[in-house]
Design a protein around this motif. Structure first.
Motif, PDB file in Angstrom:
ATOM      1  N   VAL A  13       0.870  -1.171   0.000  1.00 29.84           N
ATOM      2  CA  VAL A  13       0.000   0.000   0.000  1.00 29.84           C
ATOM      3  C   VAL A  13       0.906   1.221   0.000  1.00 29.84           C
ATOM      4  O   VAL A  13       1.758   1.376   0.869  1.00 29.84           O
ATOM      5  CB  VAL A  13      -0.931   0.013   1.225  1.00 29.84           C
ATOM      6  N   ILE A  14       0.743   2.058  -0.997  1.00 33.53           N
ATOM      7  CA  ILE A  14       1.552   3.261  -1.154  1.00 33.53           C
ATOM      8  C   ILE A  14       0.649   4.479  -0.949  1.00 33.53           C
ATOM      9  O   ILE A  14      -0.429   4.564  -1.532  1.00 33.53           O
ATOM     10  CB  ILE A  14       2.173   3.333  -2.568  1.00 33.53           C
ATOM     11  N   THR A  15       1.101   5.413  -0.136  1.00 34.32           N
ATOM     12  CA  THR A  15       0.398   6.671   0.059  1.00 34.32           C
ATOM     13  C   THR A  15       1.071   7.719  -0.816  1.00 34.32           C
ATOM     14  O   THR A  15       2.288   7.877  -0.776  1.00 34.32           O
ATOM     15  CB  THR A  15       0.454   7.103   1.532  1.00 34.32           C
ATOM     16  N   VAL A  16       0.279   8.429  -1.613  1.00 36.76           N
ATOM     17  CA  VAL A  16       0.784   9.461  -2.513  1.00 36.76           C
ATOM     18  C   VAL A  16       0.301  10.800  -1.963  1.00 36.76           C
ATOM     19  O   VAL A  16      -0.892  11.004  -1.782  1.00 36.76           O
ATOM     20  CB  VAL A  16       0.259   9.251  -3.950  1.00 36.76           C
ATOM     21  N   ARG A  17       1.256  11.713  -1.692  1.00 38.19           N
ATOM     22  CA  ARG A  17       0.922  13.018  -1.134  1.00 38.19           C
ATOM     23  C   ARG A  17       1.486  14.134  -1.985  1.00 38.19           C
ATOM     24  O   ARG A  17       2.665  14.458  -1.880  1.00 38.19           O
ATOM     25  CB  ARG A  17       1.521  13.166   0.257  1.00 38.19           C
ATOM     26  N   PRO A  18       0.673  14.762  -2.813  1.00 40.20           N
ATOM     27  CA  PRO A  18       1.162  15.968  -3.492  1.00 40.20           C
ATOM     28  C   PRO A  18       1.107  17.136  -2.508  1.00 40.20           C
ATOM     29  O   PRO A  18       0.245  17.176  -1.638  1.00 40.20           O
ATOM     30  CB  PRO A  18       0.158  16.156  -4.632  1.00 40.20           C
ATOM     31  N   ASP A  19       2.038  18.073  -2.642  1.00 39.90           N
ATOM     32  CA  ASP A  19       2.014  19.200  -1.708  1.00 39.90           C
ATOM     33  C   ASP A  19       0.972  20.238  -2.104  1.00 39.90           C
ATOM     34  O   ASP A  19       0.721  21.177  -1.355  1.00 39.90           O
ATOM     35  CB  ASP A  19       3.405  19.820  -1.531  1.00 39.90           C
ATOM     36  N   ARG A  20       0.360  20.064  -3.253  1.00 35.58           N
ATOM     37  CA  ARG A  20      -0.776  20.902  -3.661  1.00 35.58           C
ATOM     38  C   ARG A  20      -1.532  20.201  -4.788  1.00 35.58           C
ATOM     39  O   ARG A  20      -1.027  19.285  -5.402  1.00 35.58           O
ATOM     40  CB  ARG A  20      -0.317  22.297  -4.080  1.00 35.58           C
ATOM     41  N   GLU A  21      -2.753  20.617  -5.017  1.00 32.97           N
ATOM     42  CA  GLU A  21      -3.604  20.113  -6.093  1.00 32.97           C
ATOM     43  C   GLU A  21      -3.874  18.606  -6.019  1.00 32.97           C
ATOM     44  O   GLU A  21      -3.809  17.910  -7.033  1.00 32.97           O
ATOM     45  CB  GLU A  21      -3.008  20.446  -7.456  1.00 32.97           C
ATOM     46  N   PRO A  22      -4.230  18.064  -4.848  1.00 31.98           N
ATOM     47  CA  PRO A  22      -4.455  16.615  -4.773  1.00 31.98           C
ATOM     48  C   PRO A  22      -5.621  16.143  -5.636  1.00 31.98           C
ATOM     49  O   PRO A  22      -5.562  15.060  -6.215  1.00 31.98           O
ATOM     50  CB  PRO A  22      -4.715  16.367  -3.291  1.00 31.98           C
ATOM     51  N   GLY A  23      -6.662  16.949  -5.751  1.00 29.91           N
ATOM     52  CA  GLY A  23      -7.799  16.560  -6.588  1.00 29.91           C
ATOM     53  C   GLY A  23      -7.412  16.445  -8.051  1.00 29.91           C
ATOM     54  O   GLY A  23      -7.871  15.551  -8.759  1.00 29.91           O
ATOM     55  N   SER A  24      -6.549  17.338  -8.492  1.00 26.62           N
ATOM     56  CA  SER A  24      -6.068  17.301  -9.867  1.00 26.62           C
ATOM     57  C   SER A  24      -5.276  16.018 -10.134  1.00 26.62           C
ATOM     58  O   SER A  24      -5.452  15.364 -11.163  1.00 26.62           O
ATOM     59  CB  SER A  24      -5.200  18.531 -10.147  1.00 26.62           C
ATOM     60  N   LEU A  25      -4.401  15.649  -9.174  1.00 23.40           N
ATOM     61  CA  LEU A  25      -3.628  14.416  -9.332  1.00 23.40           C
ATOM     62  C   LEU A  25      -4.543  13.197  -9.326  1.00 23.40           C
ATOM     63  O   LEU A  25      -4.375  12.285 -10.129  1.00 23.40           O
ATOM     64  CB  LEU A  25      -2.562  14.290  -8.248  1.00 23.40           C
ATOM     65  N   ARG A  81       2.241  20.762 -14.690  1.00 26.45           N
ATOM     66  CA  ARG A  81       1.940  21.804 -13.707  1.00 26.45           C
ATOM     67  C   ARG A  81       2.748  23.058 -14.031  1.00 26.45           C
ATOM     68  O   ARG A  81       3.525  23.093 -14.964  1.00 26.45           O
ATOM     69  CB  ARG A  81       2.269  21.340 -12.282  1.00 26.45           C
ATOM     70  N   ARG A  82       2.656  24.024 -13.185  1.00 26.17           N
ATOM     71  CA  ARG A  82       3.361  25.302 -13.354  1.00 26.17           C
ATOM     72  C   ARG A  82       4.869  25.137 -13.478  1.00 26.17           C
ATOM     73  O   ARG A  82       5.388  24.039 -13.448  1.00 26.17           O
ATOM     74  CB  ARG A  82       3.023  26.187 -12.165  1.00 26.17           C
ATOM     75  N   ALA A  83       5.561  26.244 -13.568  1.00 27.37           N
ATOM     76  CA  ALA A  83       7.015  26.236 -13.739  1.00 27.37           C
ATOM     77  C   ALA A  83       7.727  25.425 -12.654  1.00 27.37           C
ATOM     78  O   ALA A  83       8.748  24.818 -12.911  1.00 27.37           O
ATOM     79  CB  ALA A  83       7.547  27.664 -13.746  1.00 27.37           C
ATOM     80  N   VAL A  84       7.188  25.419 -11.455  1.00 23.28           N
ATOM     81  CA  VAL A  84       7.759  24.620 -10.367  1.00 23.28           C
ATOM     82  C   VAL A  84       6.780  23.485 -10.070  1.00 23.28           C
ATOM     83  O   VAL A  84       5.756  23.696  -9.432  1.00 23.28           O
ATOM     84  CB  VAL A  84       7.975  25.476  -9.094  1.00 23.28           C
ATOM     85  N   PRO A  85       7.077  22.274 -10.564  1.00 24.08           N
ATOM     86  CA  PRO A  85       6.145  21.162 -10.353  1.00 24.08           C
ATOM     87  C   PRO A  85       5.974  20.855  -8.874  1.00 24.08           C
ATOM     88  O   PRO A  85       6.908  21.015  -8.083  1.00 24.08           O
ATOM     89  CB  PRO A  85       6.826  19.978 -11.061  1.00 24.08           C
ATOM     90  N   PRO A  86       4.768  20.426  -8.491  1.00 28.58           N
ATOM     91  CA  PRO A  86       4.533  20.072  -7.092  1.00 28.58           C
ATOM     92  C   PRO A  86       5.441  18.924  -6.654  1.00 28.58           C
ATOM     93  O   PRO A  86       5.824  18.079  -7.451  1.00 28.58           O
ATOM     94  CB  PRO A  86       3.074  19.610  -7.075  1.00 28.58           C
ATOM     95  N   THR A  87       5.761  18.908  -5.383  1.00 30.47           N
ATOM     96  CA  THR A  87       6.468  17.773  -4.808  1.00 30.47           C
ATOM     97  C   THR A  87       5.447  16.674  -4.559  1.00 30.47           C
ATOM     98  O   THR A  87       4.367  16.942  -4.027  1.00 30.47           O
ATOM     99  CB  THR A  87       7.124  18.163  -3.466  1.00 30.47           C
ATOM    100  N   VAL A  88       5.781  15.450  -4.966  1.00 28.84           N
ATOM    101  CA  VAL A  88       4.902  14.314  -4.705  1.00 28.84           C
ATOM    102  C   VAL A  88       5.699  13.307  -3.898  1.00 28.84           C
ATOM    103  O   VAL A  88       6.797  12.905  -4.275  1.00 28.84           O
ATOM    104  CB  VAL A  88       4.384  13.683  -6.014  1.00 28.84           C
ATOM    105  N   THR A  89       5.137  12.923  -2.771  1.00 33.72           N
ATOM    106  CA  THR A  89       5.801  12.001  -1.861  1.00 33.72           C
ATOM    107  C   THR A  89       5.091  10.661  -1.883  1.00 33.72           C
ATOM    108  O   THR A  89       3.867  10.614  -1.809  1.00 33.72           O
ATOM    109  CB  THR A  89       5.778  12.573  -0.427  1.00 33.72           C
ATOM    110  N   LEU A  90       5.862   9.575  -2.009  1.00 30.87           N
ATOM    111  CA  LEU A  90       5.324   8.226  -1.901  1.00 30.87           C
ATOM    112  C   LEU A  90       5.793   7.671  -0.565  1.00 30.87           C
ATOM    113  O   LEU A  90       6.958   7.836  -0.195  1.00 30.87           O
ATOM    114  CB  LEU A  90       5.840   7.335  -3.030  1.00 30.87           C
TER     115      LEU A  90
END
Length: 123
Positions: A13-25, A81-90
């Motif tokens: 089971v992997i948890t994916v956490r974007p630092d913004r825009e979770p609904g978009s991901l 995403r924008r010029a600075v892509p969101p950080t995504v943590t697994l």
């Protein structure tokens, strides 16, 4: 969470956490045929976070190929995403890996760090 009994004993089971825009991901992964099959849930903050801090996406991967599909889909979303892509943590069992790309070497390193078998190893 109840997993599919066919994969319950072999899956990570992997948890994916974007630092913004979770609904978009979540929508992006849902539209990807390979990644969509890995999704198991979308919810609120992790136990150690305050309510509303961020949302998490839960996935189930059984091997490196499944993880590869997930990481490639996440990298595609980040690239758009924008010029600075969101950080995504697994995260799996307390092991945390930040996704910054999707090269074969990076995917293999992520799989090793998370303890997920390579494609040709038994799960």
């Amino acid at each position: 969470m109840t997993l599919n009994p066919a994969i319950e004993n072999h899956a990570a089971v992997i948890t994916v956490r974007p630092d913004r825009e979770p609904g978009s991901l979540w929508r992006w992964l849902g539209d990807d045929p390979d990644a969509h099959a890995l999704l198991t849930g979308f919810g609120g903050p992790a136990d150690d976070e305050q309510q509303g801090t961020f949302e998490v996406i839960n996935t189930v991967v059984a091997n490196g190929l499944a993880l590869s599909s997930l990481v490639v889909a996440v990298a595609g979303w980040r690239d758009r995403r924008r010029a600075v892509p969101p950080t995504v943590t697994l995260e799996r069992d307390g092991v945390v890996v930040d996704v910054t790309g999707a090269s074969a070497a990076e995917i293999a390193a992520i799989a090793r760090a998370l303890g997920i078998p390579e494609d040709d190893e038994p799960a």
